[in-house]
Design a protein around this motif. Structure first.
Motif, short mmCIF file in Angstrom:
data_model
loop_
_atom_site.label_atom_id
_atom_site.label_comp_id
_atom_site.label_asym_id
_atom_site.label_seq_id
_atom_site.Cartn_x
_atom_site.Cartn_y
_atom_site.Cartn_z
N HIS A 104 0.79 -1.29 -0.07
CA HIS A 104 -0.11 0.03 0.01
C HIS A 104 0.77 1.28 0.16
O HIS A 104 0.25 2.31 -0.09
CB HIS A 104 -1.07 -0.03 1.13
CG HIS A 104 -0.34 -0.16 2.44
ND1 HIS A 104 0.12 -1.10 3.01
CD2 HIS A 104 -0.16 1.01 3.36
CE1 HIS A 104 0.84 -1.12 4.24
NE2 HIS A 104 0.62 0.17 4.53
N ASP A 149 -7.02 4.06 4.25
CA ASP A 149 -6.79 4.28 2.83
C ASP A 149 -6.99 5.94 2.23
O ASP A 149 -6.14 6.38 1.45
CB ASP A 149 -7.77 3.52 1.95
CG ASP A 149 -7.90 3.27 0.29
OD1 ASP A 149 -6.91 3.00 -0.06
OD2 ASP A 149 -8.54 4.35 -0.23
N GLY A 160 -2.26 3.42 -1.50
CA GLY A 160 -3.64 2.87 -1.38
C GLY A 160 -3.40 1.21 -1.09
O GLY A 160 -2.75 0.72 -1.50
#
Ligand SMILES: C[S@@+](CC[C@H](N)C(=O)[O-])C[C@H]1O[C@@H](n2cnc3c(N)ncnc32)[C@H](O)[C@@H]1O
Length: 196
Positions: A104, A149, A160
């Motif tokens: 992420h 997020d 993300g």
């Protein structure tokens, strides 16, 4: 310079170690991608002395990782490698690759590069274990992950939480088969794949 410290590593290291103790019981050489502070590496390498635990990260993190490794003085943690997935992975014979909380943070193109390069570094029967937050079926698994997020994307639109199905498609493209998708505390997951 003081040792870098990530409180989350103290919270998640035991549940991750419980999984790695099973999964890596028959492994010999682990490449860790995105070692961060180095806290995970010293904890896991001390508890799994049958493994050589090879840390790596981008250059900015290496001094901090060295402080953790030097203080621990373990015989199974060689000096950290400078590794940016944009430059590929070291050619090697790692029978395990581990990465925590990195997918992420990397841009999606970097996640693709990581998976494209895995066959160069993994042995034919190699295992990949990735820890962190994932979406399932295109949905956040918790309100806290949705908020996380949003915060990630506000800081950098390329970051993300990734869809597990999209990551698994990259893994399949690299010749890896999904072994297990295990729920972990705090809405994280530990996903394991085997090459071949
Ligand atoms: C949130 S930190 C996680 C660190 C550690 N694994 C942990 O769980 O605490 C994300 C890590 O990914 C690394 N990273 C980001 N982009 C990278 C890239 N292109 N190649 C290699 N590592 C990268 C960062 O340097 C950082 O150490």
């Amino acid at each position: 310079m003081e040792k870098p410290f990530a409180p989350a590593c103290e919270r998640n290291r035991e549940p991750i170690l419980a999984l790695l103790s099973e999964r890596f019981a028959d492994r010999r050489r682990v490449l860790e991608i995105g070692s961060g502070t180095g806290q995970h590496a010293v904890h896991f390498a001390a508890a799994l002395p049958h493994l050589v635990w090879q840390c790596s990260d981008v250059a900015a993190h290496l001094p901090g990782i060295r402080l953790w490794l030097d203080e621990a003085g373990l015989s199974n943690t060689p000096a950290p490698l400078q590794l940016d997935v944009n430059d590929g992975l070291p050619r090697g014979d790692y029978d395990a690759v581990f990465s925590a909380n990195t997918l992420h943070i990397m841009a999606w193109r970097e996640v693709e590069r990581l998976f494209e390069a895995l066959p160069e570094t993994m042995s034919p029967d190699g295992l990949l274990v990735v820890y962190g937050p994932f979406n399932r079926d295109g949905r956040f698994t918790s309100a806290s992950n949705a908020a996380f997020d949003a915060a990630l994307r506000a800081g950098d639109p390329q970051r993300g939480i990734r869809d597990l199905e999209a990551v698994d498609a990259l893994a399949r493209g690299a010749g890896l088969s999904l072994l297990e998708d295990r729920e972990m505390p705090a809405n994280n997951r530990c996903v394991s794949w085997r090459r071949g």
